[in-house]
Design a protein around this motif. Structure first.
Motif, PDB file in Angstrom:
ATOM      1  N   LEU A   1       2.510   1.943  -3.278  1.00 12.90           N
ATOM      2  CA  LEU A   1       1.383   2.212  -4.223  1.00 12.90           C
ATOM      3  C   LEU A   1       1.310   3.614  -4.250  1.00 12.90           C
ATOM      4  O   LEU A   1       1.065   4.102  -5.296  1.00 12.90           O
ATOM      5  CB  LEU A   1       0.326   1.361  -4.176  1.00 12.90           C
ATOM      6  CG  LEU A   1      -0.984   1.702  -4.944  1.00 12.90           C
ATOM      7  CD1 LEU A   1      -0.749   1.312  -6.365  1.00 12.90           C
ATOM      8  CD2 LEU A   1      -2.438   0.951  -4.470  1.00 12.90           C
TER       9      LEU A   1
ATOM     10  N   VAL B   1      -0.872   3.711 -22.271  1.00 10.50           N
ATOM     11  CA  VAL B   1      -0.601   4.901 -21.605  1.00 10.50           C
ATOM     12  C   VAL B   1       0.794   5.588 -22.247  1.00 10.50           C
ATOM     13  O   VAL B   1       0.738   6.667 -22.519  1.00 10.50           O
ATOM     14  CB  VAL B   1      -0.854   5.011 -19.972  1.00 10.50           C
ATOM     15  CG1 VAL B   1      -0.183   6.304 -19.810  1.00 10.50           C
ATOM     16  CG2 VAL B   1      -2.084   4.957 -19.730  1.00 10.50           C
TER      17      VAL B   1
ATOM     18  N   LEU C   1       4.424   3.639 -13.128  1.00 10.64           N
ATOM     19  CA  LEU C   1       3.232   2.883 -13.374  1.00 10.64           C
ATOM     20  C   LEU C   1       3.566   1.344 -13.005  1.00 10.64           C
ATOM     21  O   LEU C   1       2.720   0.582 -12.498  1.00 10.64           O
ATOM     22  CB  LEU C   1       2.501   3.131 -14.407  1.00 10.64           C
ATOM     23  CG  LEU C   1       1.531   4.197 -14.610  1.00 10.64           C
ATOM     24  CD1 LEU C   1       0.982   4.038 -16.060  1.00 10.64           C
ATOM     25  CD2 LEU C   1       0.458   4.169 -13.641  1.00 10.64           C
TER      26      LEU C   1
ATOM     27  N   LYS D   1       3.768   0.902  -9.533  1.00 12.27           N
ATOM     28  CA  LYS D   1       2.399   0.659  -8.740  1.00 12.27           C
ATOM     29  C   LYS D   1       1.665  -0.612  -9.004  1.00 12.27           C
ATOM     30  O   LYS D   1       1.162  -1.016  -8.130  1.00 12.27           O
ATOM     31  CB  LYS D   1       1.539   1.924  -9.541  1.00 12.27           C
ATOM     32  CG  LYS D   1       1.617   3.462  -8.876  1.00 12.27           C
ATOM     33  CD  LYS D   1       0.816   4.272  -9.266  1.00 12.27           C
ATOM     34  CE  LYS D   1       1.157   5.644  -8.952  1.00 12.27           C
ATOM     35  NZ  LYS D   1       0.496   5.832  -7.559  1.00 12.27           N
TER      36      LYS D   1
ATOM     37  N   LEU E   1       0.935  -0.989  -0.061  1.00 11.99           N
ATOM     38  CA  LEU E   1       0.063   0.025   0.071  1.00 11.99           C
ATOM     39  C   LEU E   1       0.944   1.138  -0.011  1.00 11.99           C
ATOM     40  O   LEU E   1       0.610   2.139  -0.749  1.00 11.99           O
ATOM     41  CB  LEU E   1      -1.008  -0.073   1.231  1.00 11.99           C
ATOM     42  CG  LEU E   1      -1.815   0.962   1.390  1.00 11.99           C
ATOM     43  CD1 LEU E   1      -2.781   1.260   0.227  1.00 11.99           C
ATOM     44  CD2 LEU E   1      -2.744   1.123   2.629  1.00 11.99           C
TER      45      LEU E   1
ATOM     46  N   ARG F   1      -7.415  19.426 -11.165  1.00 11.41           N
ATOM     47  CA  ARG F   1      -8.486  19.954 -10.229  1.00 11.41           C
ATOM     48  C   ARG F   1      -9.080  19.064  -9.507  1.00 11.41           C
ATOM     49  O   ARG F   1      -8.737  18.019  -9.582  1.00 11.41           O
ATOM     50  CB  ARG F   1      -9.281  20.881 -11.291  1.00 11.41           C
ATOM     51  CG  ARG F   1      -9.925  19.852 -11.982  1.00 11.41           C
ATOM     52  CD  ARG F   1     -10.921  20.542 -13.068  1.00 11.41           C
ATOM     53  NE  ARG F   1     -11.026  19.729 -14.310  1.00 11.41           N
ATOM     54  CZ  ARG F   1     -11.686  20.540 -15.529  1.00 11.41           C
ATOM     55  NH1 ARG F   1     -11.935  21.513 -15.411  1.00 11.41           N
ATOM     56  NH2 ARG F   1     -11.481  19.439 -16.467  1.00 11.41           N
ATOM     57  N   ASP F   2      -9.799  19.462  -8.675  1.00  4.87           N
ATOM     58  CA  ASP F   2     -10.665  18.629  -7.867  1.00  4.87           C
ATOM     59  C   ASP F   2     -10.821  19.146  -6.613  1.00  4.87           C
ATOM     60  O   ASP F   2      -9.922  19.491  -6.025  1.00  4.87           O
ATOM     61  CB  ASP F   2     -10.055  17.157  -7.837  1.00  4.87           C
ATOM     62  CG  ASP F   2     -10.826  16.272  -6.977  1.00  4.87           C
ATOM     63  OD1 ASP F   2     -10.929  16.176  -5.603  1.00  4.87           O
ATOM     64  OD2 ASP F   2     -11.862  15.712  -7.701  1.00  4.87           O
TER      65      ASP F   2
ATOM     66  N   ALA G   1       0.551   6.729 -25.575  1.00  5.06           N
ATOM     67  CA  ALA G   1      -0.502   8.006 -25.953  1.00  5.06           C
ATOM     68  C   ALA G   1       0.380   9.249 -25.338  1.00  5.06           C
ATOM     69  O   ALA G   1       0.174  10.384 -25.892  1.00  5.06           O
ATOM     70  CB  ALA G   1      -1.759   7.796 -25.147  1.00  5.06           C
ATOM     71  N   THR G   2       0.935   8.975 -24.170  1.00  9.88           N
ATOM     72  CA  THR G   2       1.466  10.553 -23.346  1.00  9.88           C
ATOM     73  C   THR G   2       3.168  10.213 -23.374  1.00  9.88           C
ATOM     74  O   THR G   2       3.726  11.283 -23.266  1.00  9.88           O
ATOM     75  CB  THR G   2       1.201  10.431 -22.130  1.00  9.88           C
ATOM     76  OG1 THR G   2       1.616   9.217 -21.220  1.00  9.88           O
ATOM     77  CG2 THR G   2      -0.500  10.440 -21.844  1.00  9.88           C
TER      78      THR G   2
ATOM     79  N   LEU H   1       1.254   8.547 -13.937  1.00  9.74           N
ATOM     80  CA  LEU H   1      -0.200   9.451 -14.268  1.00  9.74           C
ATOM     81  C   LEU H   1      -0.033  10.747 -14.047  1.00  9.74           C
ATOM     82  O   LEU H   1       0.698  11.145 -13.218  1.00  9.74           O
ATOM     83  CB  LEU H   1      -1.136   8.690 -13.333  1.00  9.74           C
ATOM     84  CG  LEU H   1      -1.491   7.392 -13.498  1.00  9.74           C
ATOM     85  CD1 LEU H   1      -2.415   6.765 -12.503  1.00  9.74           C
ATOM     86  CD2 LEU H   1      -2.300   7.054 -14.808  1.00  9.74           C
ATOM     87  N   PRO H   2      -0.688  11.667 -14.646  1.00  8.84           N
ATOM     88  CA  PRO H   2      -0.423  12.932 -14.716  1.00  8.84           C
ATOM     89  C   PRO H   2      -0.955  13.614 -13.452  1.00  8.84           C
ATOM     90  O   PRO H   2      -2.061  12.750 -12.808  1.00  8.84           O
ATOM     91  CB  PRO H   2      -1.092  13.706 -15.846  1.00  8.84           C
ATOM     92  CG  PRO H   2      -2.130  12.505 -16.329  1.00  8.84           C
ATOM     93  CD  PRO H   2      -1.451  11.336 -15.967  1.00  8.84           C
ATOM     94  N   ASP H   3      -0.615  14.498 -12.515  1.00 11.27           N
ATOM     95  CA  ASP H   3      -1.083  15.110 -11.436  1.00 11.27           C
ATOM     96  C   ASP H   3      -2.408  15.721 -11.734  1.00 11.27           C
ATOM     97  O   ASP H   3      -2.813  16.113 -12.814  1.00 11.27           O
ATOM     98  CB  ASP H   3      -0.300  16.201 -10.815  1.00 11.27           C
ATOM     99  CG  ASP H   3       1.032  15.645  -9.936  1.00 11.27           C
ATOM    100  OD1 ASP H   3       0.948  14.329  -9.749  1.00 11.27           O
ATOM    101  OD2 ASP H   3       1.860  16.242  -9.888  1.00 11.27           O
ATOM    102  N   ARG H   4      -3.193  15.253 -11.149  1.00  5.81           N
ATOM    103  CA  ARG H   4      -4.739  15.929 -11.049  1.00  5.81           C
ATOM    104  C   ARG H   4      -4.876  17.158 -10.947  1.00  5.81           C
ATOM    105  O   ARG H   4      -4.230  17.849  -9.939  1.00  5.81           O
ATOM    106  CB  ARG H   4      -5.673  15.292  -9.986  1.00  5.81           C
ATOM    107  CG  ARG H   4      -5.982  13.704 -10.406  1.00  5.81           C
ATOM    108  CD  ARG H   4      -6.957  13.297  -9.194  1.00  5.81           C
ATOM    109  NE  ARG H   4      -6.188  13.031  -8.100  1.00  5.81           N
ATOM    110  CZ  ARG H   4      -6.393  13.422  -6.975  1.00  5.81           C
ATOM    111  NH1 ARG H   4      -7.234  14.440  -6.895  1.00  5.81           N
ATOM    112  NH2 ARG H   4      -5.638  13.260  -5.882  1.00  5.81           N
TER     113      ARG H   4
END
Lengths: 102, 482
Positions: A22, A87, A28, A31, A19, A101-102, A90-91, A96-99
């Motif tokens: 992760l 992924v 990735l 992870k 955990l 917004r939210d 494509a990138t 994984l990109p940082d989020r």
């Protein structure tokens, strides 16, 4: 405390270690490996707790559960690896990109 | 006729049929569309058959292969399972009809098998009475859902699918560890046997914590909702509708089942915590929905908000509150599927879903606009709609149990919902030059959205039937009252 609980505790610590990995690692593949370590921990707990004490034979049901769990975990890992490759295509990155917004 | 209907083990058929259909779609991609539609129709018919059986004979238990519960795996159907199956079958049929026009042939070859597998996983989940079997169905559901999100090409969809997969696996592992503890404590996996043997102990407390954490992560309850908006908004439209309407509800169903059967001794403080998180989800989701500039993200945040209502029933804990939460689940599934489909129509025809520039597109889509507005009525909870009845039941339960403050959350949530629905509708009705580019939509895509939205509104008028379904086998009979 019998050795049964020692193995179960080992399983729980594998779960916690996984955990931690992760959450901490961004790559990735790390992870995905972390999730695998976590599931190994859960399987260890299941198998360890199946024998209640040294005299009685172990209960077979948790073993059946672990076999099913391994099948599930293999297919999930396969899907995760394919997605990781897509992924990456494509990138161009394995993270994984940082989020935003939210 | 009665003899035939009564003898068929509908419980088993409901699981095998979609799985076989999925295999057939995979093997014969040329006719996958008709196979998929046929299977969806057949599933609706089977749910009807099961409903007939339950009404005649009460709750059903089926031992697979003739091996009974302690050793073998049982399937179990009562009113709660039947209600979930009805929702899944009806929304599923709507989504199947919609998807006929939505996907290009290339994508359709991948969509149909995955969607039917997901349908099979959902049915199996609602019918399992074995907590390890529930784990397997959860994983099957998660894997197919992730694959469906990844059907939409593009970096954004792929990264949100990846994040969704990791979250989904994490949730399942938490759940499985909890199952291991429960099995060690009571020596059984069957929910009914566990219900008899369950008694408080440290291992059970750990199991309750782990199982709840895993399931709440999958249900995207605030503050564990962070993965939901991106995954639901980036997916292809029929998949967005599926995820928001059905998939998040599946893990809620497991939590509810466990709560009613195994966890009655958990006590009120944990229930209050769930209620608080639910209330925070209602408000936070509503505020975030208001701030969005893209339609699909707005709808996804609205899902976060609406999921919060389901958890308001936990601190109330009365049969009336559970019925309110299930009514909310039912009407939200219909309305949200319709809303996502309407947004999908706009996206297909206009090429974008920026809310501020919607008017030029929607003037050419009167049916879609009607569907969106009708679904909005249910989401806001205006009478006469399913959302209104759900909120009414919850409000009544909160006043009866003396916890009126949950009622305030219901009203505030309704106001926020009204604000974000009218934000969209307001932009739609501004006068704007219609865009020149031509283009038409298949009528099935507009009508399926409209019919689902109509069902969501009609649920407010025909309340006796869903409420009668919930009573079969009295699933709330043993619920704790706190």
């Amino acid at each position: 405390m019998s050795y049964v609980y020692l193995y179960a505790l080992l399983g729980v610590s594998l779960f916690v270690l996984g955990l931690n990995a992760l959450i901490v690692h961004a790559h990735l593949l790390r992870k995905i490996l972390a999730v695998n370590v976590m599931s190994t921990g859960v399987f260890l707990v299941l198998v360890a707790l199946s024998s209640r004490n040294e005299e009685v034979l172990p209960d077979p049901v948790p073993h059946a559960m672990v076999i099913t769990g391994i099948v599930v975990s293999v297919s999930a890992t396969a899907l995760a690896l394919i997605l990781m490759l897509k992924v990456n295509r494509a990138t161009g990155k394995n993270e994984l990109p940082d989020r935003g917004r939210d | 006729m009665e003899l035939i209907l009564g003898d068929v083990p509908w419980i088993v058929v409901l699981i095998i049929l979609p799985l076989t259909g999925g295999m057939a779609c995979f093997l014969f991609p040329a006719i996958s569309k008709s196979l998929g539609l046929l299977t969806s129709l057949a599933v609706v018919a089977c749910v009807w058959g099961l409903g007939w059986q339950l009404e005649e004979e009460g709750a059903q238990r089926y031992a697979i292969g003739g091996w009974g519960a302690p050793l073998g795996i049982d399937l179990y159907a009562d009113g709660l399972s039947l209600l979930m199956l009805v929702v899944a079958a009806l929304v599923g049929l709507g989504i199947s009809v919609y998807s006929c026009g939505y996907f290009s042939p290339d994508k359709a070859n991948h969509f149909w098998p995955l969607w039917l597998f997901l349908c099979g996983a959902l049915n199996a989940l609602f019918l399992s009475s074995d907590i390890f079997n529930l784990y397997v169905t959860l994983e099957l559901l998660g894997l197919t859902a992730v694959a469906l999100v990844a059907l939409a090409d593009g970096a954004e969809a792929l990264t949100s699918a990846m994040r969704y997969l990791l979250i989904s696996l994490l949730g399942s592992l938490f759940y499985l560890l909890g199952v291991a503890f429960l099995y060690h404590s009571f020596g059984s996996l069957d929910i009914a046997i566990l219900a008899q043997r369950a008694e408080p102990s440290p291992a059970v407390w750990a199991a309750v914590g782990l199982i709840s954490t895993g399931l709440l992560l999958k249900t995207a309850l605030f503050p564990m909702h962070f993965w939901l908006p991106a995954a639901h908004a980036c997916a292809p439209t029929p998949v967005s509708a599926l995820l928001s309407a059905l998939v998040v509800k599946a893990s809620f169903y497991i939590l509810l089942r466990m709560w009613l059967e195994i966890f009655p001794m958990v006590g009120t403080s944990f229930a209050q915590l769930l209620g608080l998180l639910g209330a925070a989800a209602v408000l936070w989701g509503g505020i975030q929905a208001l701030r969005q500039t893209r339609l699909k993200l707005l709808i996804a945040y609205s899902t976060v908000s609406q999921l919060g209502y389901l958890f308001l029933a936990f601190p109330l804990g009365t049969s009336l509150a559970w019925k309110g939460a299930l009514y909310m689940l039912l009407s939200h599934a219909m309305a949200k599927a319709a809303m996502f489909m309407a947004a999908g129509n706009i996206l297909v025809l206009g090429g974008h879903d920026r809310i501020a520039e919607l008017s030029s597109i929607t003037q050419r889509l009167p049916l879609t606009l009607t569907a969106f507005t009708l679904a909005g009525i249910s989401i806001m909870g205006l009478p006469p709609s399913g959302g209104f009845i759900a909120k009414w039941l919850l409000l009544q339960a909160s006043i009866e149990s003396g916890q009126w403050w949950w009622g305030i959350i219901l009203i505030l949530g309704g106001l926020l919902a009204a604000a974000y629905v009218f934000k969209v509708i307001g932009h739609v009705f501004t006068q704007d030059e219609p865009t020149r580019q031509a283009g038409t939509l298949p009528t099935t895509m507009e009508w399926s959205a409209l019919v689902l939205a109509l069902v969501a509104v009609l649920l407010g008028l025909f309340t006796s039937w869903p409420l009668a379904i919930m009573e079969i086998g009295s699933p709330f009979g043993t619920g704790h009252s706190g």
